[in-house]
Motif scaffolding. Structure first.
Motif, PDB file in Angstrom:
ATOM      1  N   PHE A 131      -5.171   3.649  18.746  1.00  0.00           N
ATOM      2  CA  PHE A 131      -5.372   4.925  18.704  1.00  0.00           C
ATOM      3  C   PHE A 131      -5.546   5.588  17.349  1.00  0.00           C
ATOM      4  CE2 PHE A 131      -3.508   9.015  19.048  1.00  0.00           C
ATOM      5  CZ  PHE A 131      -4.558   9.989  19.614  1.00  0.00           C
ATOM      6  N   ILE A 132      -4.292   5.348  16.507  1.00  0.00           N
ATOM      7  CA  ILE A 132      -4.504   5.919  15.263  1.00  0.00           C
ATOM      8  C   ILE A 132      -5.424   5.377  14.415  1.00  0.00           C
ATOM      9  CG2 ILE A 132      -2.856   5.558  13.093  1.00  0.00           C
ATOM     10  CD1 ILE A 132      -0.239   5.391  15.070  1.00  0.00           C
ATOM     11  N   SER A 133      -5.706   4.220  14.547  1.00  0.00           N
ATOM     12  CA  SER A 133      -6.922   3.916  13.770  1.00  0.00           C
ATOM     13  C   SER A 133      -8.328   4.762  14.123  1.00  0.00           C
ATOM     14  CB  SER A 133      -7.444   2.431  13.895  1.00  0.00           C
ATOM     15  OG  SER A 133      -8.495   1.980  13.298  1.00  0.00           O
ATOM     16  N   LEU A 134      -8.484   4.710  15.538  1.00  0.00           N
ATOM     17  CA  LEU A 134      -9.577   5.604  15.896  1.00  0.00           C
ATOM     18  C   LEU A 134      -9.428   7.134  15.520  1.00  0.00           C
ATOM     19  CD1 LEU A 134      -9.952   4.297  19.472  1.00  0.00           C
ATOM     20  CD2 LEU A 134     -11.622   4.150  17.635  1.00  0.00           C
ATOM     21  N   TYR A 135      -8.304   7.623  15.512  1.00  0.00           N
ATOM     22  CA  TYR A 135      -8.013   8.910  14.900  1.00  0.00           C
ATOM     23  C   TYR A 135      -8.467   9.230  13.457  1.00  0.00           C
ATOM     24  CZ  TYR A 135      -6.003  13.501  16.119  1.00  0.00           C
ATOM     25  OH  TYR A 135      -5.498  14.984  16.511  1.00  0.00           O
ATOM     26  N   GLU A 136      -8.104   8.227  12.869  1.00  0.00           N
ATOM     27  CA  GLU A 136      -8.156   8.316  11.183  1.00  0.00           C
ATOM     28  C   GLU A 136      -9.788   8.170  10.916  1.00  0.00           C
ATOM     29  OE1 GLU A 136      -5.015   5.642   8.557  1.00  0.00           O
ATOM     30  OE2 GLU A 136      -5.953   4.575  10.330  1.00  0.00           O
ATOM     31  N   LEU A 180       2.195  12.657  16.242  1.00  0.00           N
ATOM     32  CA  LEU A 180       2.644  12.030  17.425  1.00  0.00           C
ATOM     33  C   LEU A 180       3.982  11.839  17.739  1.00  0.00           C
ATOM     34  CD1 LEU A 180       0.113   9.005  17.029  1.00  0.00           C
ATOM     35  CD2 LEU A 180       0.133  11.078  18.875  1.00  0.00           C
ATOM     36  N   ALA A 181       4.998  12.064  16.538  1.00  0.00           N
ATOM     37  CA  ALA A 181       6.311  11.938  16.614  1.00  0.00           C
ATOM     38  C   ALA A 181       6.939  13.169  17.513  1.00  0.00           C
ATOM     39  CB  ALA A 181       6.882  11.699  15.390  1.00  0.00           C
ATOM     40  N   HIS A 182       6.256  14.149  17.231  1.00  0.00           N
ATOM     41  CA  HIS A 182       6.489  15.390  17.886  1.00  0.00           C
ATOM     42  C   HIS A 182       6.106  15.601  19.388  1.00  0.00           C
ATOM     43  CE1 HIS A 182       8.621  17.143  14.289  1.00  0.00           C
ATOM     44  NE2 HIS A 182       7.325  16.779  13.801  1.00  0.00           N
ATOM     45  N   PHE A 183       4.931  14.927  19.743  1.00  0.00           N
ATOM     46  CA  PHE A 183       4.310  15.066  20.924  1.00  0.00           C
ATOM     47  C   PHE A 183       4.159  13.900  22.036  1.00  0.00           C
ATOM     48  CE2 PHE A 183       2.899  18.651  18.137  1.00  0.00           C
ATOM     49  CZ  PHE A 183       3.239  19.822  18.944  1.00  0.00           C
ATOM     50  N   ILE A 184       4.868  12.742  21.492  1.00  0.00           N
ATOM     51  CA  ILE A 184       4.913  11.605  22.614  1.00  0.00           C
ATOM     52  C   ILE A 184       6.015  11.698  23.408  1.00  0.00           C
ATOM     53  CG2 ILE A 184       5.309   9.225  22.616  1.00  0.00           C
ATOM     54  CD1 ILE A 184       2.903   8.837  20.916  1.00  0.00           C
ATOM     55  N   GLN A 193      11.174   1.956  17.960  1.00  0.00           N
ATOM     56  CA  GLN A 193      11.071   1.188  16.939  1.00  0.00           C
ATOM     57  C   GLN A 193       9.897   1.440  16.074  1.00  0.00           C
ATOM     58  OE1 GLN A 193      13.476  -1.233  16.203  1.00  0.00           O
ATOM     59  NE2 GLN A 193      12.418  -1.072  14.196  1.00  0.00           N
ATOM     60  N   PHE A 194       8.771   1.816  16.387  1.00  0.00           N
ATOM     61  CA  PHE A 194       7.614   2.118  15.762  1.00  0.00           C
ATOM     62  C   PHE A 194       7.618   3.421  14.550  1.00  0.00           C
ATOM     63  CE2 PHE A 194       3.526   4.552  14.980  1.00  0.00           C
ATOM     64  CZ  PHE A 194       2.755   3.681  14.442  1.00  0.00           C
ATOM     65  N   CYS A 195       8.477   4.356  15.297  1.00  0.00           N
ATOM     66  CA  CYS A 195       8.679   5.549  14.463  1.00  0.00           C
ATOM     67  C   CYS A 195       9.798   5.009  13.267  1.00  0.00           C
ATOM     68  CB  CYS A 195       9.444   6.561  15.328  1.00  0.00           C
ATOM     69  SG  CYS A 195       8.278   7.557  16.491  1.00  0.00           S
ATOM     70  N   ASP A 254      -0.097  12.058   8.736  1.00  0.00           N
ATOM     71  CA  ASP A 254      -0.181  13.052   9.494  1.00  0.00           C
ATOM     72  C   ASP A 254      -0.448  12.802  10.919  1.00  0.00           C
ATOM     73  OD1 ASP A 254      -0.179  14.467   6.959  1.00  0.00           O
ATOM     74  OD2 ASP A 254      -2.310  14.835   6.785  1.00  0.00           O
ATOM     75  N   ILE A 255      -1.128  11.914  11.346  1.00  0.00           N
ATOM     76  CA  ILE A 255      -1.244  11.475  12.640  1.00  0.00           C
ATOM     77  C   ILE A 255       0.071  11.181  13.154  1.00  0.00           C
ATOM     78  CG2 ILE A 255      -2.345   9.884  14.378  1.00  0.00           C
ATOM     79  CD1 ILE A 255      -4.685   9.782  12.286  1.00  0.00           C
ATOM     80  N   ILE A 256       0.866  10.251  12.639  1.00  0.00           N
ATOM     81  CA  ILE A 256       1.979   9.556  13.077  1.00  0.00           C
ATOM     82  C   ILE A 256       3.170  10.830  13.001  1.00  0.00           C
ATOM     83  CG2 ILE A 256       4.025   8.274  12.349  1.00  0.00           C
ATOM     84  CD1 ILE A 256       1.731   6.254  11.354  1.00  0.00           C
TER      85      ILE A 256
END
Length: 122
Positions: free
Chosen positions: A11-16, A30-34, A102-104, A25-27
């Motif tokens: 998803f991040i790759s597609l968004y980039e 996402l950290a605020h809205f997942i 863990q990803f975060c 910026d994407i991460i």
């Protein structure tokens, strides 16, 4: 809904590539809205108009979020007038899948639940 780091990375790759956004910026966004519920497997991006602030039950909360038969709902628990801000008890957000946490950590950002715990006793 993302059920693994691989799905999230795709998803991040597609968004980039498609939205021309920077990974950092994407991460951060996402950290605020997942978010997640203990009743389903994975985490979900919640870009919607149902964003609310914290209010304690009996002292400010005027709505609640819940899940029934696999569908998420929001309902008011007090009278709400047009223009009123919505408040729910952030203690309802008590679950986050470990792969996302863990990803975060690996990316150097805090997931939304970790951020909430700084301000609200969950």
């Amino acid at each position: 809904v993302f059920k693994s780091i691989d799905e999230l990375v795709r998803f991040i790759s597609l968004y980039e590539n498609e939205a021309q956004q920077e990974r950092v910026d994407i991460i951060d966004c996402l950290a605020h809205f997942i978010s997640s519920y203990s009743t389903f497997d994975g985490v979900a991006v919640n870009f919607c108009s149902a964003m609310v602030n914290h209010g304690d039950l009996g002292n400010g909360a005027n709505m609640r979020l819940f899940e029934k038969d696999g569908t998420k709902y929001a309902e008011t628990i007090t009278d709400v007038k047009a223009g009123d801000e919505l408040y729910c008890d952030y203690r309802e957000f008590d679950h986050m899948d470990q792969f996302w946490i863990q990803f975060c950590k690996n990316e150097g950002v805090k997931d939304v639940l970790t951020n909430l715990r700084q301000y609200v006793d969950l």
